[in-house]
Design a protein around this motif. Structure first.
Motif, mmCIF file in Angstrom:
data_model
loop_
_atom_site.group_PDB
_atom_site.id
_atom_site.type_symbol
_atom_site.label_atom_id
_atom_site.label_comp_id
_atom_site.label_asym_id
_atom_site.label_seq_id
_atom_site.Cartn_x
_atom_site.Cartn_y
_atom_site.Cartn_z
ATOM 1 N N CYS A 156 0.851 -1.194 0.000
ATOM 2 C CA CYS A 156 0.000 0.000 0.000
ATOM 3 C C CYS A 156 0.888 1.246 0.000
ATOM 4 O O CYS A 156 1.953 1.258 0.613
ATOM 5 C CB CYS A 156 -0.864 0.070 1.259
ATOM 6 N N CYS A 166 3.176 2.481 3.038
ATOM 7 C CA CYS A 166 3.554 1.370 3.913
ATOM 8 C C CYS A 166 5.026 1.499 4.313
ATOM 9 O O CYS A 166 5.872 1.844 3.481
ATOM 10 C CB CYS A 166 3.328 0.048 3.187
ATOM 11 N N CYS A 213 2.244 -9.560 4.524
ATOM 12 C CA CYS A 213 2.627 -8.435 3.661
ATOM 13 C C CYS A 213 4.133 -8.383 3.488
ATOM 14 O O CYS A 213 4.643 -8.289 2.369
ATOM 15 C CB CYS A 213 2.161 -7.121 4.286
ATOM 16 N N CYS A 217 1.986 0.014 9.574
ATOM 17 C CA CYS A 217 0.981 -0.427 8.619
ATOM 18 C C CYS A 217 -0.039 0.693 8.512
ATOM 19 O O CYS A 217 -0.836 0.883 9.425
ATOM 20 C CB CYS A 217 0.328 -1.718 9.108
HETATM 21 S S1 SF4 Z 1 1.585 -3.830 6.134
HETATM 22 FE FE1 SF4 Z 1 -0.265 -2.601 6.046
HETATM 23 S S2 SF4 Z 1 0.319 -0.868 4.806
HETATM 24 FE FE2 SF4 Z 1 1.851 -2.398 4.440
HETATM 25 S S3 SF4 Z 1 1.158 -3.493 2.675
HETATM 26 FE FE3 SF4 Z 1 0.367 -4.591 4.444
HETATM 27 S S4 SF4 Z 1 -1.664 -3.741 4.780
HETATM 28 FE FE4 SF4 Z 1 -0.598 -2.345 3.427
#
Ligand code: SF4
Lengths: 344, 615
Positions: free
Chosen positions: A28, A31, A62, A211
């Motif tokens: 995102c 991030c 992620c 995040c």
């Molecule tokens: S950690 Fe949070 S901000 Fe980063 S990619 Fe994952 S959901 Fe998106």
């Protein structure tokens, strides 16, 4: 493959650009992982390691998409299992410079067992633990590092579990290297990543990562520009443990407990302040440092522990070498003939 | 004591069972006796039978440990249905085994243990030696314990150590009974007690005492001679299935030039594979005892990515835990050998008892469409060949291969004609040259469909793979619906094409007939004996024993078409029959299943086959 025997030999000058991929990076916008990726690429360019010897191994989450975003050998494994996948790789080819990318769910929950055993074995692997204290990829459930009482999708009334501190687990598993950094400080990240890469053994780096979507500003009490100098202490081996905007706060040991003092008050001078000894095999102080939490203490960052010890991969290589030199069984035919007899 | 000159009878085969307390060293006695018979040129097949508790209460049925050995002048294929000679070192051992002793058999008991206390522990109501239940058997009441103690009295051993020699006394009786030279037993003892010379002396003394005692016993006036097996030349040794499997992997490592890595976790009855390989560092073998089953297989996957011949060994419950990771190896198309030594389940089940109930798990027990190659070894010794073959297929076809063994093969031993490495086929993994400009992570060999194997450290081949669905050729992550379907089919096709590289199935018997007996894996010994016996009686019966389960041999359908009736015999509730029915719906498969944690007896198989032939 002459070079493989000597991973430090650099055939050509490697730059940060060599580690960029032509595929899009799909985190995102905003991030914290972007800054981490960039710092890792800078660290690798400086590390002097042959780029073909670098491998990124990850689990699920992620952060674990990381191997797809960096131009090295890469392996995207299973949820929680990357620590052992990486271990097998290192044992198979000890020349590799292996980076294990993981998150707080991947390494502290489903992969908790593998994490402590990787640390206990002291296999020469660099572990980058992206701690955002939430499950991101599954969209916002609490994780084993989520602070008690937090309201999340699966704890609408607040969590009723105590969180893990990765540093405590590392110490408990006799870790030889533990560092903590925040994702907003690229220079420090690079410095710590380089040290982790150089360390022989399991190097655990906890990265306080933001995040933006599910747990925005979870670390802002530590990382915020206005508060970070007072709420963070960046430790350096051999340097007194001083912090604060005005460089006037420090840590002392009072009745075997750490205490925050102010230099100039109650007769305290710089000489009274503890000097950080990251290389002390006794981890008592390191343990106290990783436990420090706001508001009583600043949060410790930097390299908290870095001691040398035999690594699993080296010890195994030595045993194999010794066996090859001393055993009478040099090839499979030798083994097949053992305890056999011939019938004519 | 008067010595009676014995009468020597020549026999073709004999079955001996030793039984005692699990602390009595039954398994060691068994291997000592089997080594001796092997050295003297007999064919043999053995089967240990031990409780899952290490030391269950002494003297109870639960604590009985046994070892059966079938010795032959001709080829023997099973440890034998029933014993000609039973050695029972306590009443519980007698009680647990009497049902598996032939009428008229010789039963040697240690009379020192046959007292009221012993009977009670074993659950006898009456004294079995005097209640008439052993009429018709040749019972030898030997004071084994007291004579053993007496013969080591001058060595100054403590009572426990002195008593522990009593199994050698029993063995001494057997050496006499079967005209075996004591020197082989003495060599075994010397080897075993290398670091404890006093115990070596004591055990040798007791072995000889047992031998001498037997000479004086009237009930043992007849002894047996089993002549060496003829028409067999070459190098031989005695080997168990687990050791053979471990060695097959090392042989494949040497042939392929890839170091062997075993990531594993101890589990009964597979642990000896890990133990054996951990001793073989001089051959470049690396073993990694992981924190759990999942860790074992995942470490192996990591090692495979880095270029080792990677394997993991386990038993049923462990295979369940490894399911997800097998899927990862399917998706990343890496070579991986999974040796599963089956035991009776579900859950913990009967950990020390064999069963063939992991077949469907091996074939289908994973999420998603997850095809792997499945092989099954069928004798202790051919665990070597099928482990080798599993590795060869994994490496050349870039696919996970599950080899199914079972507790019966794993712990059973037989005489093995040892191969030379030069007799084994070469192994050519699809390696890539450095800086190969045409390299693509999921580029494939057009014949086998194997993708090419580029290793970290190689120049100019950096790439990334993982558990997400891949686009063919490029290996990039792809969520495309049509690509996924194409890849599902491709992975299955790659496994099916392995059939082009493995031999056709050879029948035992004629190519056509009344009854086709189908077995797979470890039931071979019993099935081949039963079927050949009936063939000798003139029955039109043949045996198809499958070692290649997925893919099945190319001629499978042709074989099925050539018989009037087909019976599938398995130690499970009918899993192979289920699989065959799914693939060949046009045939009628009769089932014969046994799920008791004990192997089929030749006699019950013959009875069943006769019934079907007549019916
Ligand atoms: S950690 Fe949070 S901000 Fe980063 S990619 Fe994952 S959901 Fe998106």
């Amino acid at each position: 493959m002459e070079d493989q025997a000597n991973p430090s030999k650099v055939a050509e000058k490697v730059t940060k650009a060599d580690y960029k991929v032509d595929q899009p990076v799909k985190w995102c916008a905003g991030c914290g992982s972007f800054a981490i990726l960039s710092s890792v690429q800078s660290a690798l360019a400086e590390s002097g390691v042959r780029k073909e010897d670098v491998v990124f191994v990850s689990g699920i989450g992620c952060s674990s998409r990381f191997p797809y975003y960096i131009n090295t050998y890469g392996f995207h494994g299973l949820h929680g299992r990357a620590a052992v996948i990486a271990s097998g790789m290192k044992v198979a080819n000890p020349n590799l410079d292996i980076w294990h990318i993981t998150g707080d769910g991947d390494s502290m929950a489903i992969g908790g067992n593998h994490f402590i055993h990787l640390v206990r074995r002291n296999i020469d692997i660099n572990v980058l633990l992206f701690n955002n204290k939430i499950y991101g990829l599954t969209k916002g459930q609490y994780s084993p590092t989520t602070p008690r009482g937090s309201v999340t999708k699966t704890s609408p009334d607040g969590t009723i579990e105590n969180p893990f501190k990765p540093g405590e687990l590392t110490m408990g598993a006799q870790g030889t290297f533990f560092a903590r950094v925040v994702d907003t400080e690229p220079k420090r990240m690079k410095e710590v990543f380089l040290a982790a890469s150089k360390h022989k053994g399991a190097s655990v780096v906890e990265i306080l990562q933001n995040c933006v979507i599910f747990n925005n500003r979870i670390h802002s009490e530590i990382t915020g520009k206005d508060v970070r100098d007072d709420h963070q202490i960046f430790l350096k081996h051999g340097k007194p443990m001083i912090f604060g905007k005005n460089h006037d706060k420090g840590l002392v040991l009072e009745k075997s407990r750490l205490e925050v003092v102010t230099i100039g008050e109650n007769g305290i001078t710089e000489k009274d302040i503890l000097v950080h000894d990251a290389h002390n095999p006794d981890d008592t102080t390191h343990y106290m440092l990783v436990r420090m939490t706001l508001p009583e203490y600043p949060v410790a960052t930097g390299i908290i522990r870095s001691v040398s010890d035999t690594t699993y991969d080296k010890a195994l290589q030595d045993q194999v070498k010794e066996a090859k030199e001393n055993s009478k069984i040099k090839c499979m035919d030798d083994l097949l003939r053992q305890n056999s007899w011939i019938v004519k | 004591m008067s010595k009676i000159k014995p009468k020597v009878i020549e026999v073709d085969e004999i079955v001996v069972k030793f039984a005692g307390d699990s602390g009595d060293g039954m398994q060691l006695s068994g291997s000592q006796f089997s080594d001796t018979t092997a050295f003297t040129g007999n064919d043999l097949s053995t089967f240990p039978d031990f409780p899952s508790e290490i030391r269950a209460p002494q003297g109870t049925i639960a604590g009985v440990s046994g070892f059966q050995i079938h010795i032959g002048h001709k080829e023997v294929t099973t440890p034998g249905d029933q014993a000609d000679v039973l050695v029972a070192l306590n009443p519980a051992a007698l009680k647990a085994n009497i049902a598996w002793v032939k009428p008229g058999a010789t039963i040697i008991v240690d009379i020192d243990y046959f007292d009221n206390k012993g009977y009670k522990k074993a659950g006898f109501v009456e004294d079995p030696l005097n209640d008439g239940s052993l009429l018709g058997y040749n019972v030898v009441k030997a004071p084994i314990t007291s004579l053993s103690r007496a013969s080591v009295r001058d060595l100054g051993l403590d009572i426990k150590s002195a008593e522990r020699t009593r199994n050698e006394f029993a063995l001494g009786i057997l050496y006499w009974l079967f005209n075996k030279d004591l020197k082989y037993g003495e060599q075994y003892i010397d080897q075993r007690f290398k670091s404890k010379p006093v115990l070596a002396v004591a055990n040798k003394k007791v072995l000889r005492a047992g031998y001498n005692y037997a000479e004086t016993v009237e009930a043992l006036r007849t002894t047996y001679q089993i002549h060496p097996i003829e028409s067999r030349t070459g190098r031989f040794r005695n080997i168990t299935g687990n050791i053979a499997a471990a060695w097959g992997l090392i042989a494949a490592s040497e042939k392929s030039g890839r170091d062997l890595f075993l990531g594993s976790y101890p589990i009964t009855p597979a642990s000896e594979i890990l133990q054996e390989l951990s001793k073989r560092k001089s051959l470049g073998v690396k073993t990694f005892q992981a924190e759990d089953e999942i860790g074992g297989i995942n470490s192996a996957i990591g090692a495979a990515f880095a270029g080792d011949l990677a394997a993991t060994s386990t038993s049923g419950p462990g295979l369940s835990l490894k399911g997800e990771a097998i899927g990862l190896a399917v998706m990343t198309e890496l070579p991986l050998v999974i040796i599963n030594v089956q035991r009776a389940g579900p859950a913990t089940g009967l950990p020390t008892k064999p069963e063939q109930s992991d077949l469907l798990q091996a074939l289908y027990g994973r999420n998603g469409e997850s095809p792997v190659v499945v092989l099954a070894s069928s004798t202790p010794a051919n665990c070597f060949f099928y482990a080798f073959q599993a590795a060869k297929i994994a490496l050349e076809h870039m696919v996970p291969v599950i080899m199914l063994s079972d507790g019966y093969l794993a712990n059973g031993a037989e005489l093995w004609k040892v191969p030379e490495m030069s007799e084994l086929p070469d192994i050519h993994p699809p390696m890539v040259e450095d800086n190969d400009e045409d390299y693509q992570p999921y580029g494939r060999n057009p014949e086998t469909l194997a993708r090419y194997w580029a290793l970290p450290g190689q120049e100019g081949l950096r790439h990334r793979i993982g558990g997400l669905e891949k686009e063919n050729i490029t290996g990039l992550v792809s969520h495309g619906p049509l690509n996924h379907e194409r890849m599902v089919k491709l992975r299955e096709e790659k496994v099916q094409r392995v059939a082009n590289y493995v031999p056709e199935l050879e029948l035992v018997g004629e190519d056509t007939g009344e009854l086709l007996v189908i077995g797979w894996g470890g039931t071979y010994g019993a099935l081949v004996s039963a079927v050949t016996d009936l063939q000798e009686e003139g029955k039109k019966i043949s045996l198809a024993q499958f070692n290649y389960i997925k893919p099945l041999p190319r001629n499978t359908k042709k074989i099925l078409e050539s018989f009037k009736k087909i019976i599938v015999v398995e130690m499970n509730a009918g899993q192979f029959a289920f699989y065959l029915r799914a693939l060949y719906q046009e045939f009628n498969f009769i089932q014969y299943n046994k799920v008791q944690g004990i192997p089929f007896m030749i006699s019950e198989l013959k009875e069943k086959f006769n019934q079907i032939l007549e019916g």
